[in-house]
Design a protein around this motif. Structure first.
Motif, short mmCIF file in Angstrom:
data_model
loop_
_atom_site.label_atom_id
_atom_site.label_comp_id
_atom_site.label_asym_id
_atom_site.label_seq_id
_atom_site.Cartn_x
_atom_site.Cartn_y
_atom_site.Cartn_z
N ASP A 83 40.22 -18.12 -136.28
CA ASP A 83 39.96 -17.02 -135.34
C ASP A 83 38.49 -16.59 -135.31
O ASP A 83 38.18 -15.44 -134.99
CB ASP A 83 40.85 -15.80 -135.67
N SER A 84 37.59 -17.50 -135.67
CA SER A 84 36.17 -17.18 -135.65
C SER A 84 35.53 -17.75 -134.39
O SER A 84 36.10 -18.57 -133.68
CB SER A 84 35.48 -17.78 -136.88
N ALA A 85 34.29 -17.29 -134.13
CA ALA A 85 33.54 -17.85 -133.00
C ALA A 85 33.31 -19.34 -133.18
O ALA A 85 33.33 -20.12 -132.22
CB ALA A 85 32.22 -17.10 -132.85
N SER A 86 33.11 -19.77 -134.45
CA SER A 86 32.90 -21.19 -134.72
C SER A 86 34.16 -21.99 -134.45
O SER A 86 34.10 -23.14 -133.98
CB SER A 86 32.44 -21.39 -136.16
N SER A 87 35.33 -21.39 -134.74
CA SER A 87 36.59 -22.07 -134.46
C SER A 87 36.76 -22.29 -132.96
O SER A 87 37.18 -23.37 -132.51
CB SER A 87 37.75 -21.24 -135.01
N GLU A 88 36.39 -21.28 -132.16
CA GLU A 88 36.46 -21.42 -130.71
C GLU A 88 35.46 -22.47 -130.21
O GLU A 88 35.77 -23.26 -129.31
CB GLU A 88 36.20 -20.07 -130.05
N ALA A 89 34.27 -22.45 -130.79
CA ALA A 89 33.25 -23.42 -130.38
C ALA A 89 33.68 -24.85 -130.71
O ALA A 89 33.47 -25.79 -129.93
CB ALA A 89 31.92 -23.10 -131.05
N GLN A 121 37.61 -30.42 -126.89
CA GLN A 121 38.12 -30.56 -125.53
C GLN A 121 37.11 -31.30 -124.66
O GLN A 121 37.49 -32.15 -123.85
CB GLN A 121 38.42 -29.18 -124.95
N ARG A 152 36.79 -25.90 -130.99
CA ARG A 152 37.87 -26.25 -130.07
C ARG A 152 37.31 -26.68 -128.71
O ARG A 152 37.76 -27.67 -128.12
CB ARG A 152 38.82 -25.06 -129.91
N PHE A 153 36.30 -25.94 -128.25
CA PHE A 153 35.66 -26.30 -126.98
C PHE A 153 35.00 -27.68 -127.07
O PHE A 153 35.12 -28.51 -126.15
CB PHE A 153 34.61 -25.25 -126.60
N ASP A 181 41.85 -32.66 -134.73
CA ASP A 181 41.14 -31.41 -134.48
C ASP A 181 40.22 -31.01 -135.63
O ASP A 181 39.72 -29.90 -135.69
CB ASP A 181 42.14 -30.27 -134.21
#
Length: 293
Positions: free
Chosen positions: A268-274, A280, A276-277, A125
């Motif tokens: 927990d940032s927007a970059s962390s979500e991006a 995936q 992760r996406f 990851d």
């Protein structure tokens, strides 16, 4: 500013000193306007000699390439007078063949240890790579391929981050601020060229970039240098959108010419979500397929 159109002289030490002398503001260095016409920007040779407590003739001989050696004390004085940053000071000492080991480096080891490859694979990851200090990509994990490019689809000779930054349109488009990233690349390459002046592959890369990219030629002539350090970069990815990532760089103890580089996002940032996406997506049937070999 130094003369950006002047051809390289083959005297890297002299070119570097002239470039840094041209960048120094004489008024801030304590020299008032004496009414004399300044034909070039920055400090005059006699002003640098005064600040460093050396003779003008010594400065002339250094800049003309008639000598390249000096004591550590003299080089420290020149570095202080020019207000060199730590990386620039180290580069000056390397060019002057004073830095430890600068004139007798061990052969470069480009093979990646199996355990290091295994570590990359377990960082599923976290985009991560093993780089040679000249920014050749020696190994990478699936996440790094998804973030940056499918390194496995490139010929081995083209797996270089600096080359891709300048010559690959898709890679270039990843940077939110390409000029800043590209200038950092040039500074890293200049630092490595000073450390390993007889590296034929590095010399060929510099020649190719200078021949094919006018921005590279301009920035190379500025003689800016930078060693590895922690950075923050913002990418605009075609799948994940904008990601701001911390770039961590670690020296490999068993292979000092190699770096382990990892890209991480703030929790927990927007970059962390991006990110992760993106990972995936890469695991799906249409994701990027990569191998670190």
């Amino acid at each position: 500013m130094a003369d950006r159109d002047a051809p390289p002289s083959g005297n890297e030490l002299g070119d570097f000193l002239r470039a840094r002398r041209a960048d120094r503001d004489p008024h801030r260095a304590g020299f008032p306007d004496d009414g004399r016409l300044r034909r070039v920007p920055g400090l005059r040779r006699e002003e640098l000699a005064h600040l460093a407590h050396v003779s003008v003739d010594y400065i002339v001989r250094l800049e003309q390439g008639r000598t390249r050696r000096g004591s550590r004390a003299i080089l420290d004085a020149l570095a202080d007078a020019l207000q060199l940053a730590p990386d620039e000071r180290a580069y000056l000492f390397t060019l002057a063949e004073v830095a430890p080991g600068a004139s007798a480096r061990p052969p470069v080891r480009r093979e990646v240890a199996p355990r290091l490859r295994q570590l990359l694979d377990t960082m599923y990851d976290v985009p991560a790579m093993v780089l040679h200090r000249g920014m050749d990509v020696l190994a990478w994990n699936r996440a790094a391929g998804a973030l940056l490019t499918d390194f496995g689809a490139l010929p081995p000779g083209e797996r270089n981050l600096i080359r891709l930054t300048f010559l690959d349109a898709g890679f270039r488009a990843l940077y939110a601020d390409w000029p800043r990233a590209a200038r950092e690349c040039v500074a890293v390459l200049r630092m490595e060229a000073g450390r390993t002046p007889h590296d034929l592959a590095l010399t060929a890369l510099i020649g190719e970039l200078a021949d094919r990219d006018p921005d590279f030629r301009t920035w190379w002539a500025e003689h800016q240098v930078r060693g590895p350090r922690q950075l923050t970069k913002t990418y605009v990815h075609p799948v994940a959108g904008e990601l701001t990532l911390d770039v961590q760089q670690f020296t490999v103890d068993t292979h000092p010419e190699q770096l382990l580089v990892a890209y991480t996002a703030a929790p927990d940032s927007a970059s962390s979500e991006a990110l992760r996406f993106l990972l995936q997506w890469a695991d799906g049937p249409t994701g990027v397929q990569t191998q670190g070999s």
